[in-house]
Design an enzyme around this catalytic site. Sequence first.
Site, PDB file in Angstrom:
ATOM      1  N   ASP A  46       0.484  -1.623  -0.154  1.00 58.75           N
ATOM      2  CA  ASP A  46       0.104   0.222  -0.088  1.00 58.75           C
ATOM      3  C   ASP A  46       1.104   0.983   0.357  1.00 58.75           C
ATOM      4  OD1 ASP A  46      -2.740  -1.602  -0.138  1.00 58.75           O
ATOM      5  OD2 ASP A  46      -2.147  -1.495   1.979  1.00 58.75           O
TER       6      ASP A  46
ATOM      7  N   LYS B 100       0.729  -7.939  -2.739  1.00 61.27           N
ATOM      8  CA  LYS B 100      -0.808  -7.179  -3.801  1.00 61.27           C
ATOM      9  C   LYS B 100      -0.127  -5.970  -3.708  1.00 61.27           C
ATOM     10  CE  LYS B 100      -4.082  -6.014  -0.694  1.00 61.27           C
ATOM     11  NZ  LYS B 100      -4.742  -5.261  -1.182  1.00 61.27           N
TER      12      LYS B 100
ATOM     13  N   ASP C 236      -5.723  -6.393  -6.574  1.00 65.06           N
ATOM     14  CA  ASP C 236      -6.640  -6.524  -5.823  1.00 65.06           C
ATOM     15  C   ASP C 236      -7.781  -4.886  -7.096  1.00 65.06           C
ATOM     16  OD1 ASP C 236      -8.121  -6.231  -3.290  1.00 65.06           O
ATOM     17  OD2 ASP C 236      -6.934  -5.637  -2.464  1.00 65.06           O
TER      18      ASP C 236
ATOM     19  N   GLY D  90      -0.239  -6.231   5.626  1.00 64.32           N
ATOM     20  CA  GLY D  90       0.496  -4.623   5.523  1.00 64.32           C
ATOM     21  C   GLY D  90       1.362  -3.983   6.123  1.00 64.32           C
TER      22      GLY D  90
ATOM     23  N   ASP E  70     -18.689  -4.940 -12.144  1.00 63.81           N
ATOM     24  CA  ASP E  70     -19.730  -3.701 -13.802  1.00 63.81           C
ATOM     25  C   ASP E  70     -21.239  -4.757 -13.953  1.00 63.81           C
ATOM     26  OD1 ASP E  70     -19.972  -2.064 -15.648  1.00 63.81           O
ATOM     27  OD2 ASP E  70     -18.087  -1.242 -14.855  1.00 63.81           O
TER      28      ASP E  70
ATOM     29  N   THR F 148     -18.393  -5.949 -19.194  1.00 62.30           N
ATOM     30  CA  THR F 148     -17.802  -5.365 -19.372  1.00 62.30           C
ATOM     31  C   THR F 148     -16.028  -5.638 -18.906  1.00 62.30           C
ATOM     32  OG1 THR F 148     -19.069  -2.830 -19.116  1.00 62.30           O
ATOM     33  CG2 THR F 148     -16.743  -2.693 -18.424  1.00 62.30           C
TER      34      THR F 148
ATOM     35  N   LEU G 216     -12.886  -5.765  -9.098  1.00 65.20           N
ATOM     36  CA  LEU G 216     -13.815  -5.357 -10.565  1.00 65.20           C
ATOM     37  C   LEU G 216     -15.477  -5.955  -9.974  1.00 65.20           C
ATOM     38  CD1 LEU G 216     -11.122  -5.686 -12.001  1.00 65.20           C
ATOM     39  CD2 LEU G 216     -12.579  -6.351 -13.933  1.00 65.20           C
TER      40      LEU G 216
ATOM     41  N   THR H  21     -14.363  -5.898   4.936  1.00 61.22           N
ATOM     42  CA  THR H  21     -14.595  -5.734   5.808  1.00 61.22           C
ATOM     43  C   THR H  21     -14.929  -4.404   6.579  1.00 61.22           C
ATOM     44  OG1 THR H  21     -12.199  -5.446   5.867  1.00 61.22           O
ATOM     45  CG2 THR H  21     -12.925  -7.827   6.423  1.00 61.22           C
TER      46      THR H  21
HETATM   47  O1  C5P Z   1      -2.635  -2.801   6.988  1.00 59.46           O
HETATM   48  P1  C5P Z   1      -3.495  -3.700   6.934  1.00 59.46           P
HETATM   49  O2  C5P Z   1      -2.791  -5.518   7.506  1.00 59.46           O
HETATM   50  O3  C5P Z   1      -4.313  -3.609   7.763  1.00 59.46           O
HETATM   51  O4  C5P Z   1      -3.351  -4.279   4.992  1.00 59.46           O
HETATM   52  C1  C5P Z   1      -4.341  -5.124   4.772  1.00 59.46           C
HETATM   53  C2  C5P Z   1      -4.611  -4.500   3.177  1.00 59.46           C
HETATM   54  O5  C5P Z   1      -6.095  -5.731   2.527  1.00 59.46           O
HETATM   55  C3  C5P Z   1      -5.105  -3.055   2.908  1.00 59.46           C
HETATM   56  O6  C5P Z   1      -4.682  -3.412   1.766  1.00 59.46           O
HETATM   57  C4  C5P Z   1      -6.525  -3.436   2.459  1.00 59.46           C
HETATM   58  O7  C5P Z   1      -7.232  -2.588   1.142  1.00 59.46           O
HETATM   59  C5  C5P Z   1      -6.407  -5.122   2.377  1.00 59.46           C
HETATM   60  N1  C5P Z   1      -8.707  -5.900   2.341  1.00 59.46           N
HETATM   61  C6  C5P Z   1      -8.929  -5.739   4.155  1.00 59.46           C
HETATM   62  N2  C5P Z   1     -10.077  -5.849   3.719  1.00 59.46           N
HETATM   63  C7  C5P Z   1     -10.169  -6.594   2.854  1.00 59.46           C
HETATM   64  C8  C5P Z   1      -9.640  -6.761   1.770  1.00 59.46           C
HETATM   65  C9  C5P Z   1      -9.075  -6.301   1.238  1.00 59.46           C
HETATM   66  O8  C5P Z   1      -8.001  -5.364   4.951  1.00 59.46           O
HETATM   67  N3  C5P Z   1     -11.953  -7.196   3.307  1.00 59.46           N
END
Ligand code: C5P
Length: 235
Positions: A10, A32, A59, A212, A64, A68, A62, A121
């Site tokens: 990120d 990711k 990630d 992340g 639509d 598409t 999508l 989430t």
């Molecule tokens: O920093 P952290 O470990 O919370 O990052 C989690 C990653 O997973 C982020 O890129 C977030 O956008 C992604 N994500 C999430 N919950 C989801 C889908 C993706 O936290 N349901």
Amino acid sequence: MKPEIIIALDFPTGKKALSFLDLFEGEQLYVKVGMELFYSEGPSIVRAIKAGGHKVFLDLKLHDIPNTVKSSMKVLASVGADMVNVHAAGGIRMMKAAVEGLEDGSTGAARPEIIAVTQLTSTDQETMNSELKINGELRDVVLAYARNAQEAGLDGVVCSAWESEEIHAGTSDSFITVTPGIRLLGDAKGDQSRVATPARAKEMGSDYLVIGRSITKADDPVKAYRICMEEINND
Ligand code: C5P
């Protein structure tokens, strides 16, 4: 089967993402790439990361009309990601179109894995019922959407680690669960609510752990990654 760790890159620019990867000196990672990085850099960032020997989960979630999504997935297949995703809320017809598009675009190579987001989430029970007008229990909706994704021919879903067991039981053991919200003991939860340690997520059957900030914001990201790896490699 041991889960794999996917590091969420990120970062706002490709430069920052690539210098982060340089810390790992030749080690092959699974990372990711989300909307922020992809929208700022385009497909070239995926190709640059792949050229370093890493795997990429693109990630872009999508959602639509089927036509598409099908044509967009055909393009994404040529970008070279190892995993892509859609919103299950787009319905079975849209998810089937996504798989067809990926297959059309993956001539001569295995198509990328494709998974569905069931409920974000960030969506809680109250928001789902009163704002999105979806009745019922959040857990039941997540499982029903996972079954739709399975019926459409997808490989798995994104869910919380705490939902992995129920989703495997309600679909199949080989239907993959990709779980964000992973934290090392003592790390801040930040905006995540239902977090689990890597060891706990493994116990509950997660196939891929998306991590992340516990790694990217650590004082020593390589050390934090090693701690996560040790947790899942310890039997
Ligand atoms: O920093 P952290 O470990 O919370 O990052 C989690 C990653 O997973 C982020 O890129 C977030 O956008 C992604 N994500 C999430 N919950 C989801 C889908 C993706 O936290 N349901």
